[in-house]
Scaffold this active site. Structure first.
Site, mmCIF file in Angstrom:
data_model
loop_
_atom_site.group_PDB
_atom_site.id
_atom_site.type_symbol
_atom_site.label_atom_id
_atom_site.label_comp_id
_atom_site.label_asym_id
_atom_site.label_seq_id
_atom_site.Cartn_x
_atom_site.Cartn_y
_atom_site.Cartn_z
ATOM 1 N N SER A 187 0.832 -1.203 0.000
ATOM 2 C CA SER A 187 0.000 0.000 0.000
ATOM 3 C C SER A 187 0.867 1.254 0.000
ATOM 4 O O SER A 187 1.648 1.468 -0.918
ATOM 5 C CB SER A 187 -0.970 -0.037 1.178
ATOM 6 O OG SER A 187 -1.950 0.969 1.051
ATOM 7 N N ASP A 339 -2.312 6.356 -3.753
ATOM 8 C CA ASP A 339 -1.120 5.657 -3.288
ATOM 9 C C ASP A 339 -0.705 4.588 -4.303
ATOM 10 O O ASP A 339 -1.386 4.382 -5.311
ATOM 11 C CB ASP A 339 -1.346 5.090 -1.890
ATOM 12 C CG ASP A 339 -2.419 4.022 -1.833
ATOM 13 O OD1 ASP A 339 -3.195 3.895 -2.790
ATOM 14 O OD2 ASP A 339 -2.500 3.304 -0.814
#
Length: 643
Positions: A187, A339
């Site tokens: 992530s 992200d």
């Protein structure tokens, strides 16, 4: 090898090497498929790098409901690991360790998932697994390894041709009617990390009863070595890409509530994927919808070093600086950033004076929640008869402003534990509540208008959901937070604001005036390595053993200990135990504390609010000052608890 063993035993005897590290080094060396691990350990031992060895071996990277996450590049890179080097200045091999992300732990994880998926699918057909990855170091290598392993162990594997987002992996599992899936990502973590995020056949991260069974399968494996099945019993690896992208993008269009707002065009958006995979869908999607999209050229490049930012996390304002600077030059109304695996979205919006304001995750979510609730009645999705079946689903640590909005429109709110898997679990519950004879043989093939009508008549209609950490969802054809869908939904809010002659910043201020000013702050204390992990657990434990009775001059009115108390959500469903404590104060402030499940941090969530008022500046000042004071008290108290 005997010299190495002697050196390790000597370090253990002198207290330089942890007992757990000594045991785990032997575990890795016995179960590794290559000599790199042994050479890396030897180098570190000969150099006396005992802290590095402890950080790498103090535990075995445990497979949990979130999968795996850890360092794939050590603080010290050994010559054996560096080898010939790899793409984007990375080492040739991931770092050796039982507490790190490498092929040793990856093999255990994917083989455990494969074993469970095969058992669950039965013997009548081959189990199907889907694999995606982001741009991080080793992500492609790990994904290819997983697909190859799945095929060699008798499954049909689907592997994306190149980087794709976490939400698209969720969609692909549902679209392909697969039994499980994995995205290789950490992530928004630092560049040296990577991870293995596992999903089950509903497209959501694994939850009970599957979670415990999969974890048991993984933890029963102690090496990376396996024997492929005979060729005639193996599965195939199928490469996928545009054949999933297109139906996914078509579904994303259904998130629009008033598509006519976009027909005039003119809304200018700057988008950055922060060197991740978000540009695959978001930029072409927004352009298809009529937005003028400008990207940040330096950050379009998919690069796991994330070279233009200190952190590839849209939660952090500095990550959006290049996009904001471009928006100022180009006169754009909106900045969107995602992200690396594109499940989180951050934004900056133009103020009336022309400057750009970076919004928090709670503010972004509240703007979308307000717009979707208001517009649902305007376009006829909801009415007085059906409103009771509509709801928001959010996490406990997400702003209560969204509850105030829901109450105003007469729709429900359900809070879940932190983690989008719990929101997805609610979506599965609502789908399952629709009578089988009403949803036909394949619910997933039904269009959104049809499923919305079914949910409103027989179940509950999920209008919007999210968490404060920049994750949002407005549909049930994806079962995880979705940066692609969030970009579509927020861009529509921007188009709406423009249609009524307001900036997004003014729109948010109007919401604060109507529902009361709410401010939330996310804080954390970072403690890395083996020592840090122990301190985090110790500190978290003190809150359960000794909860505060008074905080910063205000008496505590309620303590909810999610680790020890039997708690239930708004629908009466029991909450799993989690290390989180929520403290409400008599003066209206609150804070929550929980160890992070993915980073070496203990997290604190601070909450303050003021009653609805036309004096927004005064409310901001008062609430902001009260939260400054609250954090000072918490920091001081945490130090005392660790002393």
């Amino acid at each position: 090898m005997s010299d190495l063993a002697s050196r390790l035993d000597e370090a253990l005897a002198h207290g330089l090497l942890l007992q757990s590290s000594r045991i785990n080094i032997d575990l890795l060396l016995a179960g590794s498929a290559t000599p790199v691990a042994c050479e890396a350990v030897r180098e570190l031992a000969e150099a006396g790098e005992w802290q590095e060895l402890n950080d790498r071996f103090f535990k075995t990277l445990a497979f949990g409901t979130g999968g795996l996450r850890g360092r794939t590049i050590g603080r010290i890179v050994t010559r054996a690991e560096q080898g010939k080097g790899g793409p984007n200045d990375r080492p040739e091999h991931p770092c050796a360790g039982t507490a790190t992300m490498n092929f040793f732990n990856l093999s255990r994880a994917v083989r455990g998932l494969i074993a469970y998926a095969k058992a669950h699918a039965g013997t009548a057909r081959k189990a199907r697994l889907v694999f995606a990855h982001d741009t991080r170091h080793f992500s492609r290598d790990f994904a290819e390894y997983c697909a190859k392993t799945a095929a060699e162990l008798g499954c049909d594997a689907y592997l994306f041709e190149s980087g794709r987002s976490t939400p698209e992996l969720s969609f692909a599992i549902r679209e392909l009617r697969a039994d499980a899936g994995v995205v290789l990502t950490a992530s928004h973590n630092p560049a040296h990390d990577n991870g293995f995020k596992a999903y089950f056949n509903d497209g959501a991260q694994i939850v009970e009863p599957h979670a415990s069974a999969i974890i048991a399968e993984v933890n029963s494996l102690h090496n990376e070595i396996y024997e492929p099945l005979p060729k005639d019993r193996q599965g195939a690896v199928t490469i996928i890409g545009a054949d999933i992208d297109r139906p996914y993008m078509d579904r994303l269009k259904s998130l629009l509530m008033r598509p006519e707002l976009l027909k005039g065009g003119g809304t200018k958006v700057v988008y950055t994927n922060l060197h991740g995979v978000g540009g695959v869908i978001i930029a072409p999607m927004l352009r298809e919808l009529g937005f003028e999209v400008i990207t940040v050229p330096e950050q379009d490049i998919q690069d796991g070093r994330f070279p233009t930012v200190e952190s590839p996390n849209p939660e952090n304002p500095p990550a959006l600086k290049m996009a904001i600077d471009l928006a100022v030059r180009e006169g754009a109304e909106l900045v969107i950033g995602t992200d690396p695996d594109n499940d989180r979205m951050g934004v900056a919006v133009r103020e009336e004076n022309g400057s750009m304001r970076v919004l928090t995750g709670n503010q972004i979510g509240s703007l979308m929640a307000w717009y979707r609730a208001k517009t649902a009645f305007e376009v006829g999705w909801l009415n007085d008869t059906t409103r009771a079946r509509a709801l928001f689903v959010k996490t406990y640590v997400t702003t209560e402003l969204q509850r105030a909005i829901a109450d105003h429109y007469g729709i429900g709110v359900v809070d879940t534990l932190t983690g989008f898997k719990y929101i997805a679990e609610k979506l599965s519950k609502y789908e399952a509540a629709i009578p089988a004879d009403k949803k036909g043989t394949d619910y997933r093939s039904l269009d959104e208008a049809t499923t919305r009508a079914l949910r409103l008549e027989y179940s509950r209609f999920f209008l919007f959901g999210g968490e404060e950490s920049y994750g949002y969802l407005g549909c049930d054809f994806v079962r995880d937070k979705d940066g692609n869908g969030a970009a579509v939904m927020f861009a529509e809010v921007a188009a709406y604001a423009k249609s009524v002659g307001k900036s997004l910043a003014t729109l948010l201020d109007d919401i604060f005036v109507q529902f009361g000013y709410h401010e939330e702050r996310g804080k954390s204390l970072t403690m890395e390595g083996a020592d840090g992990a122990a301190k985090i657990q110790s500190l978290a434990g003190t809150y359960s053993l000794n909860p505060p009775s008074e905080v910063d001059g205000s008496k505590v009115s309620k303590v909810r200990d999610f680790a020890t108390q039997d708690l239930f959500d708004a629908e009466g469903d029991p909450l799993p135990k989690e290390k989180m404590l929520f403290v409400d104060l008599e003066d209206g402030r609150a804070f929550a504390v929980r160890p992070s499940g993915t980073e070496p941090k203990i997290k604190f969530y601070l909450y303050g609010k003021a009653a609805p008022s036309g004096d927004l500046a005064g409310s901001r000042s008062k609430v902001g000052g009260s939260l400054d004071s609250l954090w000072s008290w918490i920091e001081s108290d945490a130090k005392a608890r660790l002393a």
